[in-house]
Design an enzyme around this catalytic site. Structure first.
Site, short mmCIF file in Angstrom:
data_model
loop_
_atom_site.label_atom_id
_atom_site.label_comp_id
_atom_site.label_asym_id
_atom_site.label_seq_id
_atom_site.Cartn_x
_atom_site.Cartn_y
_atom_site.Cartn_z
N GLN A 88 0.80 -1.22 0.00
CA GLN A 88 0.00 0.00 0.00
C GLN A 88 0.84 1.28 0.00
O GLN A 88 0.32 2.34 -0.35
CB GLN A 88 -0.97 -0.01 1.18
CG GLN A 88 -2.03 -1.11 1.04
CD GLN A 88 -2.95 -1.18 2.23
OE1 GLN A 88 -2.64 -1.84 3.21
NE2 GLN A 88 -4.08 -0.51 2.17
N TYR B 6 -12.50 -1.74 12.99
CA TYR B 6 -12.98 -0.55 12.30
C TYR B 6 -14.46 -0.28 12.55
O TYR B 6 -14.89 0.86 12.64
CB TYR B 6 -12.77 -0.69 10.78
CG TYR B 6 -11.31 -0.61 10.40
CD1 TYR B 6 -10.74 0.60 10.03
CD2 TYR B 6 -10.50 -1.74 10.42
CE1 TYR B 6 -9.39 0.69 9.68
CE2 TYR B 6 -9.16 -1.66 10.08
CZ TYR B 6 -8.61 -0.46 9.71
OH TYR B 6 -7.28 -0.37 9.39
N ASP C 72 2.12 0.49 -8.09
CA ASP C 72 3.47 0.51 -8.67
C ASP C 72 4.38 1.55 -8.01
O ASP C 72 5.57 1.32 -7.81
CB ASP C 72 3.41 0.80 -10.17
CG ASP C 72 2.92 -0.41 -10.97
OD1 ASP C 72 2.57 -1.43 -10.34
OD2 ASP C 72 2.88 -0.32 -12.21
N HIS D 17 1.29 -9.05 4.88
CA HIS D 17 0.10 -8.20 4.75
C HIS D 17 -0.38 -8.34 3.30
O HIS D 17 -0.22 -7.43 2.48
CB HIS D 17 0.43 -6.75 5.11
CG HIS D 17 -0.78 -5.91 5.43
ND1 HIS D 17 -0.95 -5.26 6.63
CD2 HIS D 17 -1.87 -5.61 4.71
CE1 HIS D 17 -2.10 -4.60 6.63
NE2 HIS D 17 -2.68 -4.78 5.47
N ASN E 200 -1.40 -10.70 8.75
CA ASN E 200 -2.44 -9.70 8.94
C ASN E 200 -3.77 -10.20 8.37
O ASN E 200 -3.87 -10.50 7.18
CB ASN E 200 -2.06 -8.40 8.23
CG ASN E 200 -3.04 -7.28 8.53
OD1 ASN E 200 -3.13 -6.80 9.67
ND2 ASN E 200 -3.80 -6.86 7.53
N HIS F 8 -1.73 -5.41 -12.88
CA HIS F 8 -1.15 -5.29 -14.22
C HIS F 8 -1.95 -6.08 -15.26
O HIS F 8 -1.63 -6.05 -16.43
CB HIS F 8 0.30 -5.80 -14.23
CG HIS F 8 1.21 -4.90 -13.44
ND1 HIS F 8 2.45 -5.28 -13.01
CD2 HIS F 8 1.05 -3.64 -12.99
CE1 HIS F 8 3.01 -4.31 -12.32
NE2 HIS F 8 2.18 -3.30 -12.30
C1 BGC Z 1 -6.28 -3.68 6.27
C2 BGC Z 1 -5.63 -2.57 5.47
C3 BGC Z 1 -6.69 -1.66 4.88
C4 BGC Z 1 -7.54 -1.13 6.01
C5 BGC Z 1 -8.61 -0.14 5.59
C6 BGC Z 1 -7.44 -3.23 7.10
O1 BGC Z 1 -8.38 -4.25 7.25
O2 BGC Z 1 -5.32 -4.32 7.07
O3 BGC Z 1 -4.82 -3.12 4.49
O4 BGC Z 1 -6.12 -0.61 4.16
O5 BGC Z 1 -8.20 -2.21 6.60
O6 BGC Z 1 -9.53 -0.71 4.75
#
Ligand code: BGC
Length: 513
Positions: free
Chosen positions: A48, A338, A81, A151, A195, A68
């Site tokens: 990322q 989240y 990239d 990851h 992850n 790609h």
């Molecule tokens: C992931 C990240 C992602 C983030 C936001 C997480 O679940 O580890 O790679 O960018 O969420 O969506």
């Protein structure tokens, strides 16, 4: 909640801080401060942010191949990239982390950058040097590196053998882990092996959008689940047996924990089944007293598989030996959080929702967002802070008095926006829930914001921003600038509490600290 800008920037900032403090006022008590030793950090991942996708002999990963490919090249016409070009600009990342006073920086290592063939027959000196320098400069700046081994960046060579659905991955991941420890364990003492197994397995194979874009929701998520558990355990045991005595570090796995609430009191049992199916499948084998799959999930999968005419459960069994091999292989509980979803049974004719808790197909359930939810830029992530405290308490109730490390938490915004009040608000309210959970007795020792800088948000590309620091993706130097949330986080860290003197953000903005 979105806070209004009044007249002029200063006034808006003061108002924001005032409102934030007022908002916290109800639940807030002066006891709610972060205890000594509590660690603050921010996270990124290699694909990322790094770019340099084929620099200095790096091998291709499944994400390079995917973006790609002709089928995906039209996707915003964006790839990783170059990304934030951290392969070249990593000193700017260290500077951002140091400016905020972070205790640690969580980044990931790209497997094919270190091992271009995926195997240990070729080790890339440039790849090794890249992470080595990053680690040294972080340590020199007083920032602890927290390193994730995986990851989502699988070397294509391993994918071509079946990737996470082939049991061979357990040994290959072990080999890779051993090599990385041998390079950096003298300087890195906190390791995350893998992850988010649920993304690697369920999200990937249920939808076929994430790399490697194979849609096989029947067996693949569950084979993958088992191999993620075994590969993690392998990497843990290698550390334990070969490095721990010398290096004395800690190892865990970072799971993504979606909190699941019932829509009605009748759905309580379903909600618990939902949690076991999404969280338990990746945690129970390691953290429970009994080991193995969560019993309710095992039972559900047996019944569903039988109904579908299979002679064996689609959830592959662990042998007793495997169960023991996986059990207890974590020195702390690492979780990414989240959002929260509500669950209820699917109605007749209604397709079961299969977003994140991808087991809802097996559960025959539908996920809804909490009523009255607000959102950042991603409508799949309703903002619901109270879910975080409940989740943390659930972890303790399930797995005992384990040390808990929040390895990711954050909010997406979009477009150019240095005045990210909504992120300030999100982080404040979610951190408040961490503090409340700590008052409840949950042993949380660290908190990590996703993300240190704007980055390539997978299929949401560059317009979806998670960064405390904005990255100018038009600028060849990919310059970084602190958002309001970076100043806010720095002030929280400095004062070790969510309520801090209003002057703190002002002074940072004026370059006085
Ligand atoms: C992931 C990240 C992602 C983030 C936001 C997480 O679940 O580890 O790679 O960018 O969420 O969506």
């Amino acid at each position: 909640m979105r806070l209004q800008r009044i007249v002029g920037e200063d006034r808006a900032i003061r108002t924001n801080i005032y409102l934030r403090n007022a908002l916290l006022g109800t639940a807030w008590s002066s006891r709610l401060e972060f205890p000594p030793g509590f660690q603050f950090g921010a996270a990124t991942s290699s694909y990322q942010i790094e770019g340099g996708w084929d620099a200095d002999g790096k091998g291709p990963s499944i994400w390079d191949r995917l973006f790609h490919s002709a089928a995906n090249s039209g996707y915003f016409n964006q790839t990783g990239d170059v990304a934030a070009d951290s392969y070249h600009q990593w000193r700017q990342d260290v500077k951002a982390a140091a400016d905020m006073g972070l205790d640690f920086y969580r980044f990931s290592i790209s497997w094919p950058r270190i091992l271009p063939t995926g195997r240990t027959n070729v080790v890339s000196p440039a790849g090794v040097r890249y992470y080595s320098q990053l680690i040294d400069v972080l340590l020199a700046a007083g920032i602890k590196p927290v390193v994730t081994l995986y990851h989502f960046e699988l070397p294509v060579t391993i994918q071509d053998l079946g990737g996470w659905t082939n049991p061979l991955i357990v040994d290959l991941f072990g080999e890779y882990a051993r090599l990385v420890y041998s390079l950096y364990a003298d300087r890195v003492d906190t390791w995350i092996t893998i992850n988010e197994g649920i993304v690697i397995c369920d999200l990937t194979y249920n939808f076929g959008q994430f790399a490697p874009q194979i849609k096989e929701p029947t067996f693949a998520p569950f084979l993958c689940n088992k191999h993620v558990m075994l590969a993690h355990a392998k990497a843990y045991r290698i550390y334990d047996e070969e490095f721990r005595a010398k290096c004395g570090g800690k190892v865990s796995i970072a799971n993504n924990l979606l909190w699941v609430e019932p829509v009605t009191p009748d759905d309580l049992e379903l909600a618990e089944l939902g949690r076991q199916h999404s969280i338990g499948r990746f945690s129970h084998p390691i953290f429970s007293k009994e080991g193995g799959w969560p019993p309710t999930t095992e039972k559900l999968m047996r019944a569903v598989s039988r109904r579908e005419g299979y002679s064996q459960s689609r959830l592959p069994a662990f042998t007793d030996e495997e169960k023991k091999f996986v059990q207890g292989t974590a020195d702390f509980f690492s979780l990414n959080h989240y959002t929260t979803s509500m669950i209820r049974p699917a109605r007749a004719g209604e397709a079961p929702g299969t977003w994140f808790i991808n087991g809802s197909a097996e559960l025959n359930a539908v996920l809804e967002h909490p009523p009255g939810s607000t959102y950042g830029a991603l409508d799949i992530m309703p903002i619901y802070p109270p879910g975080f405290r409940r989740l943390l308490n659930w972890v303790r109730q399930q797995y005992g008095d384990v040390e808990v490390f929040v390895s990711e938490n954050g909010l997406a915004t979009s477009g150019t926006n240095l005045e990210d009040h909504i992120r300030v608000d999100y982080l404040t309210r979610y951190m408040e829930q961490v503090l409340l959970a700590m008052e409840d007795g949950v042993r949380v020792t660290g908190y990590t914001v996703w993300s240190l800088i704007d980055n390539f948000e997978w299929f949401d590309g560059y317009n979806t921003k998670f960064g405390l620091y904005e990255v100018d993706f038009e600028d060849p130097a990919r310059s970084r600038r602190p958002r309001l949330s970076a100043h806010h986080y720095a002030c929280v860290i400095k004062h070790r509490r969510l309520k801090y003197p209003e002057s703190c953000v002002q002074e940072r903005r004026n370059g006085r600290r």
